[in-house]
Scaffold this motif. Sequence first.
Motif, mmCIF file in Angstrom:
data_model
loop_
_atom_site.group_PDB
_atom_site.id
_atom_site.type_symbol
_atom_site.label_atom_id
_atom_site.label_comp_id
_atom_site.label_asym_id
_atom_site.label_seq_id
_atom_site.Cartn_x
_atom_site.Cartn_y
_atom_site.Cartn_z
ATOM 1 N N ALA A 141 -0.730 1.487 -0.147
ATOM 2 C CA ALA A 141 -0.563 2.934 -0.058
ATOM 3 C C ALA A 141 -1.918 3.642 -0.026
ATOM 4 N N ALA A 142 -2.855 3.197 -0.867
ATOM 5 C CA ALA A 142 -4.188 3.801 -0.888
ATOM 6 C C ALA A 142 -4.901 3.602 0.446
ATOM 7 N N GLY A 143 -4.804 2.389 1.004
ATOM 8 C CA GLY A 143 -5.457 2.114 2.284
ATOM 9 C C GLY A 143 -4.850 2.903 3.430
ATOM 10 N N TRP B 110 -11.369 -4.592 16.101
ATOM 11 C CA TRP B 110 -11.722 -4.812 14.698
ATOM 12 C C TRP B 110 -10.886 -3.950 13.767
ATOM 13 N N ILE B 111 -10.270 -2.892 14.272
ATOM 14 C CA ILE B 111 -9.348 -2.115 13.433
ATOM 15 C C ILE B 111 -8.173 -2.999 13.023
ATOM 16 N N VAL B 112 -7.762 -3.882 13.910
ATOM 17 C CA VAL B 112 -6.704 -4.849 13.596
ATOM 18 C C VAL B 112 -7.267 -6.030 12.809
ATOM 19 N N SER B 113 -8.423 -6.536 13.229
ATOM 20 C CA SER B 113 -8.965 -7.761 12.642
ATOM 21 C C SER B 113 -9.383 -7.592 11.191
ATOM 22 N N VAL B 114 -9.901 -6.417 10.829
ATOM 23 C CA VAL B 114 -10.363 -6.200 9.462
ATOM 24 C C VAL B 114 -9.203 -6.325 8.475
ATOM 25 N N GLN B 115 -8.056 -5.776 8.838
ATOM 26 C CA GLN B 115 -6.892 -5.881 7.962
ATOM 27 C C GLN B 115 -6.457 -7.339 7.813
ATOM 28 N N LEU B 116 -6.529 -8.081 8.912
ATOM 29 C CA LEU B 116 -6.150 -9.489 8.872
ATOM 30 C C LEU B 116 -7.147 -10.317 8.069
ATOM 31 N N ARG C 128 -8.330 -0.057 6.250
ATOM 32 C CA ARG C 128 -7.642 -1.246 6.740
ATOM 33 C C ARG C 128 -7.888 -2.444 5.822
ATOM 34 N N LEU C 129 -9.059 -2.522 5.215
ATOM 35 C CA LEU C 129 -9.318 -3.578 4.237
ATOM 36 C C LEU C 129 -8.367 -3.461 3.050
ATOM 37 N N GLN D 27 -5.496 -2.359 3.109
ATOM 38 C CA GLN D 27 -4.151 -2.729 3.545
ATOM 39 C C GLN D 27 -3.949 -4.240 3.597
ATOM 40 N N GLY D 28 -4.955 -5.008 3.241
ATOM 41 C CA GLY D 28 -4.840 -6.465 3.268
ATOM 42 C C GLY D 28 -3.645 -7.004 2.494
ATOM 43 N N PRO D 29 -3.361 -6.490 1.273
ATOM 44 C CA PRO D 29 -2.202 -6.995 0.517
ATOM 45 C C PRO D 29 -0.858 -6.728 1.176
ATOM 46 N N LEU D 30 -0.828 -5.931 2.236
ATOM 47 C CA LEU D 30 0.433 -5.691 2.944
ATOM 48 C C LEU D 30 1.072 -7.011 3.372
ATOM 49 N N ALA D 31 0.240 -7.960 3.796
ATOM 50 C CA ALA D 31 0.762 -9.252 4.255
ATOM 51 C C ALA D 31 1.309 -10.088 3.113
ATOM 52 N N ALA D 32 0.986 -9.729 1.870
ATOM 53 C CA ALA D 32 1.488 -10.490 0.726
ATOM 54 C C ALA D 32 2.873 -10.040 0.292
#
Length: 480
Positions: free
Chosen positions: A97-99, A60-66, A116-117, A119-124
């Motif tokens: 950066a904040a995440g 879930w550490i990976v899944s939450v960001q996704l 990790r949440l 960090q969601g915009p990282l994929a954008a």
Amino acid sequence: MTHTTSPRGPVTKQPAPAVTAVVGLLVFFEITSGVVQAGIAPLLPDLAGHLGVDAVDTNWIVSVQLLAAAVCVPLFGRLGDLHGHRRMLRVALALTAAGTLLVALSDHYPLVLAGRLLQGPLAALLPLEIALVRDRLPVAEARRAIALLVGSLALGSLAGGVAMGLLHSAVGELRPVLLVPAVLTLICVPVSFVAVPESTRRASGRVDRAGVTLLGTAVLALLSGVGAAEDGGWGSPAVLGPLAVGAVLLTAWVLVELRVAEPLVDLRALAGREAAPFYLGAFLFGVFYFGSQAPNATFFAADPATTGYGFAMSALAISLVSLPGYVAAVLGSFATAAVARRVGYRPTLVGAFALVAAAFLQYAVFHDEVWHMATGSFFLGLGIGLALGAMPTVIVEASEPSRTGIAAALYNNVKTLGGAVAGGVFASLLGAFTSTATGQPGENGYRAVWLASALCALLAAGLSALARRHEGTPGAEAAP
């Protein structure tokens, strides 16, 4: 945007060399993105131990960001089309950066998940950058820039996967290592204000707020149901309830998207034979690309004396055994344009997914020796690199110029949504094979994950082969 004509083809008002120079800054952003995305993988076993969570919860550490990315990517893409891709790039970098800083400084599992949440915009980042270069550069130069950005992401993944393991081995503490990507993302924020030009095209309309809300809650409900099935109890109310709610919300979202004038996701555009197979392939791509990261890391770290499998590897050892895959991914992504010029983008995708399927099948059958895993890692990385380079170009060139951001974002969104779903499903698979004696997933759990990944890759290859696509630049000027 106004174009002028030159012997080399259409160019923008702003001279191409000036814009091309700015691609270097975007490359830095993508290298940083790769470090953040891949750097966490070899550290997952140690991070799980630090937080006191098991291998299933580690997924879930990976899944939450996704999960966050599944909502952020189309939202940021649409906002970029409406208000400027550079503006949204800056917002995405600040949130990332904040995440990343929160993940580095937190000692508690819920706070790490919160980071990790964020960090969601990282994929954008990549879709916004693709929209910028396509808006500002002629087609041929835009293609090269897109390939460079995708290759830089792979290069950052290589650097992150290896460097983070080396740093952890040298320092011996987790927090200083996690601060490295945090510092890099913090540097990106002021750099984005230096010389990056704003896109000139603007779409009309407004943000589909109802679509954003329904999509986000639907995905959250579906993943909650999948997460509740970690013990294999798929028939329990705790599983069926959220899944039913998620299905209803997803149906409502589809109905809303089909009725509004400016949908968050143009579902009608996905229905054609040219687009639909590639988007479905992108979803399957996300399943095996993101979903296999955490299980592979925990398999490498498992102590064979206790579990009967694994290699009891440290973060550094995990990085080194994954090194062939990272190198192959970089080579594959940078070579995509050259390969596609010879055989076309669709055959390139078919071959890439076939390589991925072969690698996962090898994992499922041969995983008792380190060299088995290293060999599979090379072919897996090569296939992933080629697919990462080919898919964005195929999808973006099929879109209208005014909706470039949302088209690129939709590809990333579908891919990350596949990864988010895979995180929960793979956690459930591992949980279903948990040994009562050790409390850890059994070897057959990992076999199930690898076989599922191979099946997804084969399906993606088949979809790419069946897709109807005209090579070239539909809806755009032809390359000179």
